[in-house]
Write a protein that holds these residues in place. Sequence first.
Motif, short mmCIF file in Angstrom:
data_model
loop_
_atom_site.label_atom_id
_atom_site.label_comp_id
_atom_site.label_asym_id
_atom_site.label_seq_id
_atom_site.Cartn_x
_atom_site.Cartn_y
_atom_site.Cartn_z
N VAL A 191 13.07 0.10 2.26
CA VAL A 191 13.95 1.25 2.04
C VAL A 191 14.98 0.92 0.96
O VAL A 191 15.28 1.75 0.10
CB VAL A 191 14.65 1.67 3.36
N GLU A 192 15.51 -0.29 0.99
CA GLU A 192 16.48 -0.70 -0.02
C GLU A 192 15.85 -0.69 -1.41
O GLU A 192 16.47 -0.24 -2.38
CB GLU A 192 17.01 -2.09 0.32
N LEU A 193 14.61 -1.19 -1.51
CA LEU A 193 13.91 -1.17 -2.79
C LEU A 193 13.71 0.27 -3.28
O LEU A 193 13.88 0.57 -4.46
CB LEU A 193 12.55 -1.87 -2.67
N LYS A 232 2.44 5.40 1.72
CA LYS A 232 3.58 6.19 1.21
C LYS A 232 4.23 7.01 2.31
O LYS A 232 5.46 7.11 2.38
CB LYS A 232 3.12 7.11 0.08
N SER A 233 3.41 7.57 3.20
CA SER A 233 3.97 8.40 4.27
C SER A 233 4.83 7.57 5.22
O SER A 233 5.85 8.04 5.73
CB SER A 233 2.85 9.09 5.05
N THR A 234 4.44 6.32 5.44
CA THR A 234 5.23 5.43 6.31
C THR A 234 6.57 5.11 5.66
O THR A 234 7.62 5.15 6.32
CB THR A 234 4.45 4.14 6.58
N ILE A 235 6.53 4.81 4.37
CA ILE A 235 7.78 4.52 3.65
C ILE A 235 8.69 5.74 3.68
O ILE A 235 9.89 5.63 3.92
CB ILE A 235 7.49 4.11 2.19
N ARG A 236 8.12 6.92 3.49
CA ARG A 236 8.89 8.16 3.51
C ARG A 236 9.58 8.34 4.88
O ARG A 236 10.75 8.74 4.96
CB ARG A 236 7.97 9.35 3.21
N GLN A 237 8.86 8.03 5.95
CA GLN A 237 9.44 8.13 7.30
C GLN A 237 10.61 7.17 7.46
O GLN A 237 11.65 7.53 8.02
CB GLN A 237 8.39 7.83 8.37
N LYS A 293 12.65 2.09 -6.94
CA LYS A 293 11.19 1.97 -6.87
C LYS A 293 10.63 3.28 -6.30
O LYS A 293 11.25 3.92 -5.47
CB LYS A 293 10.79 0.82 -5.95
N THR A 294 9.44 3.65 -6.74
CA THR A 294 8.80 4.87 -6.24
C THR A 294 7.93 4.53 -5.03
O THR A 294 7.61 3.36 -4.78
CB THR A 294 7.92 5.51 -7.32
#
Length: 89
Positions: free
Chosen positions: A17-19, A37-42, A24-25
Motif C-alpha cells: 500500500v505504501e508503494l 490488482k484487485s487484492t491490492i485495490r482492496q 507505483k501503479t
Amino acid sequence: MGRTVKSYTEEYKNTIVELFNNGKTYKELNSEYGVPKSTIRQWVNKVEKRNDGTEEKENNIKEILKRDALLQEENEILKKALSIFAKAK
C-alpha cells in the motif's frame, strides 16, 4: 484441483500500500510482487477507510444504536410498571 488462497502478513500488505501511495501503479505492483490488482485495490481501500475514521464512526453509531434500543426497552418496562402501580391505588 481447488484454488489456493495466499495469505499475506500485515507488514507485507502495508508495504504494498505504501508503494502504491508513493506512485507505483496496480500493474507495476502486480508484475513485481505477483499480487493481483484487485487484492491490492482492496488493501488500499481498507487503509483509506481506516485513515478517514469511517470505521470508527461506524462502530460508534452501532454502540449508540445498541444503547438506544436498551433505553427504549427500559422505558417500556417502566411504563408498564407505572400503569400497574397507578391501578393499585
